[in-house]
Design an enzyme around this catalytic site. Sequence first.
Site, short mmCIF file in Angstrom:
data_model
loop_
_atom_site.label_atom_id
_atom_site.label_comp_id
_atom_site.label_asym_id
_atom_site.label_seq_id
_atom_site.Cartn_x
_atom_site.Cartn_y
_atom_site.Cartn_z
CG HIS A 8 -2.00 -1.06 1.39
ND1 HIS A 8 -2.49 -1.39 0.05
CD2 HIS A 8 -2.12 -2.21 2.07
CE1 HIS A 8 -3.36 -2.55 0.23
NE2 HIS A 8 -2.93 -3.00 1.84
NE ARG A 27 -0.52 14.32 3.29
CZ ARG A 27 -0.58 13.34 2.16
NH1 ARG A 27 0.12 13.57 0.90
NH2 ARG A 27 -0.64 12.16 2.41
#
Length: 645
Positions: free
Chosen positions: A235, A297
């Site tokens: 992941h 972000r």
Amino acid sequence: MIQSLLIANRGEIACRILRTARAMGIRTVAVYSDADANALHVRQADEAVHIGPSPARESYLVGEKILAAARATGAEAIHPGYGFLSENAEFAEAVIAAGLVWVGPKPDSIRAMGLKDAAKARMIAAGVPVTPGYLGEDQRPERLQAEADAIGYPVLIKAVAGGGGKGMRRVESAADFADALASCKREAASSFGDDRVLLEKYILSPRHIEVQVFGDTHGQVVHLFERDCSLQRRHQKVIEEAPAPGMDAGTREAICGAAVRAAQAVDYVGAGTIEFIADASEGLRADRIWFMEMNTRLQVEHPVTEEITGVDLVEWQLRVASGEPLPKRQDELSINGWAMEARLYAEDVAAGFLPSTGPLKHFAIHHHSRGGTRIRIETGVEKGDTISPFYDPMIAKLVVGAEDRPTTIAALTRICEKVVCWPVRCNAGFLAKLLGEEQFQYGMVDTGLIARELTRLVPSTQPSELALQSVASVVVDRAMGGTATTTRDTYIQRPASPWSWLRGFRACSDPKQTNVRLTDSKHEYDVLFDEIMPNDSLYVSLEDDGYLVSEDGTSFVLHEARFNPNATGTPADGALLAPMPGRITAVDVAPGAQVTKGQRLVTLEAMKMEHALTAPFDGTVAELPVTAGGQVTEGTLLVRVEKAA
Ligand code: ADP
């Protein structure tokens, strides 16, 4: 426009932000922990403030210390980078409350996207497709089991407060559900202090597609197209690219439109990323792409978007934070060419991707742009710096922008193959092999590709025959009086190849007999060298710690254990040279003496071993310029035997 900026981060992203700020004439302030006292971002900033011990929770994660550093230096604004405090709504609030400019979204937008279940509920309300699953308040195990059965297996259990790939469990069948749930909840409670979970249908052939969005304080939101980040290991993203291979215009419009709606739904300001998961079992289709989460972000992989759009996303962040409108409208943005990023990690791939830390004694990336190819090496370290165990082990991001996907892959492969890194191990060899994967080359990517092909992607832990031969070429060159310290020298300094120069040396015997013994810490290699072909991605360099060999992105250091010219062809003229620097311990013959083939003539002590130099053939000692006890340098003529007529 803000005049001064504190960068509350470290490493490559701090350097990246510094670069744009400097270009915009903004004064920069870095912060650093003990471990980073001499780090590149500190050296590059106009000012730097020490904020505490090495562990991030005692330095980079302590909001008050960052605010104190901003006050002390009179910084007007704070850019959080990614990671650390970048998605911390309380910190964003504290920055604003202190009267400073927060280079990021509103704290409420961060909160709205912070928990996976609330974010998904909000997206459903905004008409954004989300992965089918269960988001309910009811967290009783029986209820969760019933919901999982209804969704159908495999199912993915996700911690609602999860992130960074943690707190997820894939469940294959109803019988495994209870155990997986319990273990996921334990991990969620200890990692995130919140054991609530949600359930999702596990997507088979999943592709990770994300869309870069940007909002301003004037109510505008645009997207800057998609990135594909499907090449992941556990992941974690490994290689990212833009645009996504196989994305058609209609699907792109649907997903980018959904991303803009998602950002608008949380009143988004600044740079953000909407992550989607696609079921790519039958290619990319608009009705099989679902919202996963939003990252509020600047993203690690933002450079690939910059390369295809020509936009400096950090510049946009600073303009938007200063209150300016977005520099471009949606219809002024377009995709140009292709871009790819590979994450160069300090890790030992062969040892199961174990992080590798320590001094970067050798670190270089030998690259040059060709044609219209743009190369960006985003890094926070230089040769001589240290990879510390306290932070993310990323050494650099290798970024290429080019006209099309094949050109981009070829250029990035070349860069990965030319990474020299030692004694810190890195994954460059693995990256090069991954880029060469056939499925990847065809754009047939999915998040399981690396795991499936892993055994083929791990580079060898030993140098190839060609690499050994190359080291031997430098060893021999030097033993024969040459000055080569790299394979390049041996090719560049001698007109054709070292072999033409060595031809005399080999003339009177079987060329396959030259014996060079090399060692690394674990193996010994006896090299019988033959003519070698120059190889562009193979590099040998004589360093003070041995022969540094870099081959297709993997580095080794080898030592010369023995060089025995007598085991080989001998110089036609009978000249015996010192194979290495040493001391003459015995001279067994006098000038003019008759000698027979194999007779010991001179003994040299070097590297705590004695090396006997013997007569190459029957003859007379014609020259003997050395005496016992004398010190000789490598390549010195020790004795010359003239062949008997
Ligand atoms: P995190 O916030 O921890 O990064 P994400 O929800 O972004 O977690 O998921 C991380 C990765 O897990 C994705 O990039 C994808 O590879 C995989 N993943 C997430 N959801 C699913 C799903 N429903 N089916 C298959 N894989 C998934």
